[in-house]
Each structure stands twice: as structure tokens, then as C-alpha cells.
Design a protein around this motif. Structure first.
Motif, PDB file in Angstrom:
ATOM      1  N   LYS A 199     -30.173  43.587   5.239  1.00 26.28           N
ATOM      2  CA  LYS A 199     -28.761  43.580   5.570  1.00 26.28           C
ATOM      3  C   LYS A 199     -28.088  44.668   4.748  1.00 26.28           C
ATOM      4  N   ARG A 204     -25.302  46.489   2.576  1.00 25.72           N
ATOM      5  CA  ARG A 204     -24.236  46.118   1.651  1.00 25.72           C
ATOM      6  C   ARG A 204     -23.072  47.090   1.786  1.00 25.72           C
ATOM      7  N   ASN A 210     -21.024  46.962   6.307  1.00 22.32           N
ATOM      8  CA  ASN A 210     -21.015  45.600   6.819  1.00 22.32           C
ATOM      9  C   ASN A 210     -19.606  45.216   7.263  1.00 22.32           C
ATOM     10  N   CYS A 253     -21.744  40.137   8.103  1.00 21.18           N
ATOM     11  CA  CYS A 253     -22.869  39.848   7.196  1.00 21.18           C
ATOM     12  C   CYS A 253     -23.719  41.071   6.896  1.00 21.18           C
ATOM     13  N   ALA A 288     -28.814  36.834  10.329  1.00 24.92           N
ATOM     14  CA  ALA A 288     -28.055  36.779   9.087  1.00 24.92           C
ATOM     15  C   ALA A 288     -28.711  35.846   8.078  1.00 24.92           C
ATOM     16  N   ASP A 327     -31.008  40.472   1.636  1.00 19.61           N
ATOM     17  CA  ASP A 327     -30.026  41.447   1.163  1.00 19.61           C
ATOM     18  C   ASP A 327     -30.760  42.603   0.496  1.00 19.61           C
TER      19      ASP A 327
END
Length: 63
Positions: free
Chosen positions: A9, A11, A14, A17, A55, A60
Motif C-alpha cells: 500500500k 504511503r 493514498n 488506504c 486493504a 504497508d
């Protein structure tokens, strides 16, 4: 030696999420195109469920 690409994902890019931003980074495309495709799939039916699953499953990016 070439480093293996991993799906994370985003950072930086975004909105909710970071799923679409992460997919865009992985496939090296514009995140707006990925978001537009996600909206189209969301209107089709399973897009919202797929986004929620992604998600939860996608890690992350730590660095």
C-alpha cells in the motif's frame, strides 16, 4: 541483480488506504487510471469488496 518487485500500500499516493496508489506503483502506471478502473469495477459489483480485501491483505510499505 534485479530486485524483485513487491506489492505494498502506498504511503505517499493514498486517498483512502493506499491500495490504488500501491497498485499504480507496482504496475508503473498513473494512479488516476487505477482509481478510475476501480470505480468502474466498483459500479460493476465486486469492486468495493475487492478493495476492502486488498486493504486488509496488502502490507504497508515500511521504508
Amino acid at each position: 541483480m534485479e530486485e524483485k518487485k513487491k506489492l505494498y500500500k502506498s504511503r505517499i499516493d493514498n486517498k483512502i488506504c493506499g491500495v490504488c496508489g500501491g497498485l499504480a506503483e507496482y504496475f508503473d502506471v498513473d494512479s488516476t487510471l487505477v482509481r478510475l478502473a476501480m470505480v468502474i469495477v466498483g459500479l460493476w459489483g465486486p469492486g468495493i469488496i475487492l478493495y476492502i480485501i486488498a486493504a486488509i491483505i496488502m502490507p504497508d510499505k515500511i521504508s
